[in-house]
Write a protein that holds these residues in place. Structure first.
Motif: not given
Length: 432
Positions: A123-127, A147-153
């Protein structure tokens, strides 16, 4: 025997045998000549430069191309294509000498469209997503988005007006995506294609694939880093063999937490079939010594003829294969119990309503789930209208403009409601 006067002369057996041998030899000469003629008429199979490259015999490919260029020059015919391929062959020969020592632990053949489903990331690696699925528009089916882990980029590939792919990014600010920006620092030519981006968890290092002059065939994998001082990416580097080949190689993904890496290639495959390789990432780059292992072995390792040939540390291989098996099983279990993704803070992400500890937060999360569905549906509707608008003439645009404005207003209200809910849910769950 024969008569000579009144005497009878007898020929010896050896003379008769010699005469018979001579007659047989004379009779056999025409047949032998015919066989030689037939052999001479059989066409000699020639090797093309591309076939020599596919076999990683770059020296042979170079010789063939040099002869072709010489022949074309004598006939005063153009040689641009052959000279360009010759330059690629020479670069390939240099990269072969610098083949990196990589331990591959797994390889799986599959249809290309199934690759994203098979990648097992922490999960920490993004999607990694398909652009068409994320934007809910009819974008190129081969374009991918990170998409990064936080989903903001997000970083993604999109075609420009000439139809060639470029890398772009957006940031989520105040619940809304910013205007897209093309990544800077790439000196791409008009005909280049850049696709399949992936950012490491450090937020600085990026892998991507490109069709360009520095590729040795189709897509090659490149690596670059973001320079915060100049606000652009540094000059990308081709990561070389065994990752890159005369075929298409792309989608380099590294999971820092599992200590596993993946990449995709269509080398030695037909149709829409590709191979997904899993390897053990290394912090230091070590290359093979051709003098120690020989030219043939080096070419075999660069081609990844057999992943078992890379198993020099059996203990490391077994440990990595165990991590891979656990990741696959964990993803299956996680998907079974995942209804949504709600980021509470940098260290906590919820996937079901049961994850919430605060009763009020749980109740508001139910409302948030429905709001999220409306938000996604409205986003798809708005993108569809905008795409129609771009393809229309001025008269048609006037008719649809009002509908777009109304949809934008509804979307903005949904975004604001969703953001307010998210803030309230986080406050209640964290008791702030």
């Amino acid at each position: 025997m024969k008569h000579k006067g009144n005497r009878i002369v007898t020929l010896s057996g050896s003379r008769i045998g010699g005469m018979l041998m001579l007659v047989l030899l004379l009779l056999s000469l025409p047949a032998s000549a015919q066989r030689r003629g037939r052999r001479a008429q059989q066409p000699v199979k020639t090797v093309t430069p591309q076939e020599a490259m596919a076999a990683y015999n770059f020296s042979q490919a170079e010789e063939i191309l040099e002869q072709q260029i010489a022949d074309l020059t004598k006939k005063k015919k153009p040689t641009e294509q052959e000279e360009a391929l010759l330059e690629t062959v020479r670069k390939s020969q240099i990269r072969l000498q610098a083949t990196e020592q990589v331990t591959f632990i797994d390889s799986v053949l599959m249809p290309k469209k199934q690759v994203l489903e098979r990648l097992k990331l922490s999960q920490e690696c993004g999607t990694i997503l398909n652009c068409a699925d994320f934007f809910k528009t009819d974008r190129g089916s081969d374009c991918t988005l990170f998409r990064n882990e936080l989903g903001n980029r997000i970083v993604y590939a999109e075609a420009n007006q000439k139809g060639h792919l470029r890398l772009k990014e957006k940031s989520l600010i105040g619940g809304e995506w910013s205007m897209e920006r093309q990544l800077t620092g790439f000196e791409e030519k008009d005909s280049d294609n850049l696709n399949y981006p992936f950012m490491l968890s450090d937020g600085i290092t990026m892998y991507y694939a490109a069709e360009c002059e520095e590729s040795i065939g189709g897509y090659d994998i490149f690596m670059t880093r973001y320079d915060a001082d100049n606000q652009q990416f540094l000059t990308p580097e081709n990561i070389g063999m065994p990752f890159n080949s005369p075929a298409n190689d792309y989608l380099m993904v590294i999971d820092d937490f599992l200590q596993l890496g993946w990449f995709v290639t269509d080398r030695n495959q037909r149709g829409d079939t590709v191979c997904l390789y899993t390897f053990i990432p290394s912090e230091t780059r070590r290359i093979y010594n051709e003098e120690q292992i020989g030219k043939k072995k080096l070419a075999s390792l660069a081609r990844i003829t057999s992943i078992k040939d890379t198993w020099t540390d059996k203990a490391a291989v077994e440990a990595a294969r165990k991590r891979l098996a656990e990741a696959r099983q964990g993803l299956k279990d996680e998907k079974k119990n995942r209804d949504f993704i709600f980021v509470v803070n940098d260290n906590k992400t919820y996937y079901t309503l049961e994850n919430f500890k605060n009763a009020q937060a749980k109740q508001k999360a139910k409302i948030w789930v429905e709001t999220q569905k409306e938000y996604d549906a409205k986003a798809g509707e708005l993108n569809s209208l905008r795409n129609k608008y771009a393809a229309m003439n001025e008269a048609q645009r006037t008719q649809i403009a009002a509908q777009i404005r109304l949809t934008e207003t509804a979307f903005e209200h949904l975004a604001a409601d969703k953001l307010a809910l998210e803030k309230e849910i986080r406050r209640l769950e964290l008791n702030k």
